[in-house]
Design a protein around this motif. Structure first.
Motif, PDB file in Angstrom:
ATOM      1  N   THR A 111      -3.751   6.328  -6.627  1.00 21.33           N
ATOM      2  CA  THR A 111      -4.658   6.414  -5.771  1.00 21.33           C
ATOM      3  C   THR A 111      -5.311   5.170  -5.250  1.00 21.33           C
ATOM      4  O   THR A 111      -4.618   4.173  -5.615  1.00 21.33           O
ATOM      5  CB  THR A 111      -6.032   6.932  -6.612  1.00 21.33           C
ATOM      6  N   ARG A 112      -5.884   5.372  -4.167  1.00 20.11           N
ATOM      7  CA  ARG A 112      -6.327   3.992  -3.278  1.00 20.11           C
ATOM      8  C   ARG A 112      -7.024   2.916  -4.283  1.00 20.11           C
ATOM      9  O   ARG A 112      -6.638   1.833  -4.314  1.00 20.11           O
ATOM     10  CB  ARG A 112      -7.228   4.480  -2.142  1.00 20.11           C
TER      11      ARG A 112
ATOM     12  N   LYS B 207       1.354   4.034  -2.823  1.00 18.00           N
ATOM     13  CA  LYS B 207       0.986   5.581  -2.505  1.00 18.00           C
ATOM     14  C   LYS B 207       2.266   6.229  -2.970  1.00 18.00           C
ATOM     15  O   LYS B 207       1.998   7.628  -3.113  1.00 18.00           O
ATOM     16  CB  LYS B 207       0.707   5.644  -0.833  1.00 18.00           C
TER      17      LYS B 207
ATOM     18  N   TYR C 223       0.868  -1.240  -0.065  1.00 17.75           N
ATOM     19  CA  TYR C 223      -0.120   0.071  -0.009  1.00 17.75           C
ATOM     20  C   TYR C 223       0.915   1.153  -0.012  1.00 17.75           C
ATOM     21  O   TYR C 223       0.466   2.277  -0.749  1.00 17.75           O
ATOM     22  CB  TYR C 223      -0.877   0.073   1.289  1.00 17.75           C
ATOM     23  N   GLU C 224       1.913   1.279   1.020  1.00 14.57           N
ATOM     24  CA  GLU C 224       2.690   2.226   0.887  1.00 14.57           C
ATOM     25  C   GLU C 224       3.499   2.850  -0.391  1.00 14.57           C
ATOM     26  O   GLU C 224       3.693   3.718  -0.825  1.00 14.57           O
ATOM     27  CB  GLU C 224       3.752   2.076   2.294  1.00 14.57           C
TER      28      GLU C 224
END
Length: 290
Positions: free
Chosen positions: A196-197, A191, A187-188
């Motif tokens: 985007t998520r 980012k 996830y990091e």
């Protein structure tokens, strides 16, 4: 301190290993396995004999196995399973993403949805959807569209809503478990490169989570096939409902129930190897053999 046998041969002052080349290798006998097999065969033979000599007209089983009403129910069962599972997957993905959101409102809504539909029996939900007209006699959008609820909530539509929405609550936990199995560093990293998520979920997280999601999701689909039988209580024409209609007329209850059971086993027997193939497909490159 070690001791050696006084007659043992010695090499260089130390005891030498005995020569065992003349001994024959005797495989270990697993008597417990043979006893278990014998007991199982005896019980299986007793079960087969009980059904063979019981008051079951097997010719009726063969006759109704391919009856048109049963085959129509088979098709309806498959279609409802696929449609309800598709709805459940969509709702499950949305709910899992909401549950892992930083927004407390979305988290609360997702948790409430899972709590409600996992906490009440499926058959109760089916009955509530089917009898929705008792609460809302009409449905529609003001000044645009309106219809009687009994015309909209047909047995098929009520079954789809009941099965699909209930499945979404369970599927959300399966998908959330898969998402949690992916290292937080992924996830990091997404980012950090400006993703985007939602794009990170689509391109990075979900592809890695699928190998964890697929096995339980396959089991959920197999469970869905059997859960469609509950829709018989709201008059949806699946296998069991059509079999009941037949045995209400000819009183061949056991024979028609056996016919239903055979077709459910056929469906599951087809789905099981397909699930295994899908699991192997998503396990490629992970070093895990299935």
């Amino acid at each position: 301190m070690s001791a050696t046998h006084p007659n043992a041969p010695t090499v260089g002052g130390s005891a030498a290993l005995p020569d065992v080349s003349g001994y024959a290798l005797v495989p270990k006998r697993h008597w417990g396995r043979w006893v278990a097999v014998a007991v199982i065969l005896v019980l299986l033979a007793a079960l087969v004999r009980a059904f063979a000599v019981g008051q079951i007209e097997w010719r009726f089983v063969g006759t109704f196995l391919t009856a048109q009403s049963i085959l129509d129910g088979l098709v309806n069962t498959i279609l409802m399973s696929v449609a309800a599972m598709a709805l459940g997957i969509v709702l499950g993905v949305v709910t899992a993403v909401m549950r892992m959101s930083a927004n407390p409102v979305l988290q609360g809504v997702a948790m409430g949805y899972s709590w409600l539909f996992r906490g009440t029996p499926l058959i109760l939900q089916l009955l509530l959807w089917f009898n929705l007209a008792l609460v809302f006699p009409s449905l529609g959008i003001p000044w645009l569209w309106s219809a009687r609820t009994v015309d909209v909530i047909t047995p098929a539509f009520a079954a789809l809503l009941g099965l699909g929405i209930n499945q979404g609550a369970y599927t959300s936990e399966v998908i959330r478990a898969g998402m949690l199995s992916v290292d937080n560093g992924q996830y990091e990293a997404a980012k950090a490169i400006g993703m985007t998520r939602l794009k990170a979920l689509r391109r990075i997280i979900f592809p890695q989570a699928m190998r964890v999601i697929i096995p339980p999701l396959g089991n959920e689909f197999i469970g869905m096939v059997k859960s469609t039988s509950l829709a018989s209580v709201i008059q949806y024409s699946e296998i069991l409902h059509n079999a009941q209609n037949i045995y209400y007329a000819n009183n061949r209850v056991i024979e028609l129930l056996i016919v239903s059971g055979v077709w459910y086993l056929v469906i599951i027997s087809v789905l099981t190897p397909l699930q295994a193939l899908l699991e192997r497909r998503f396990a490629r490159g992970t070093g895990v053999s299935r």
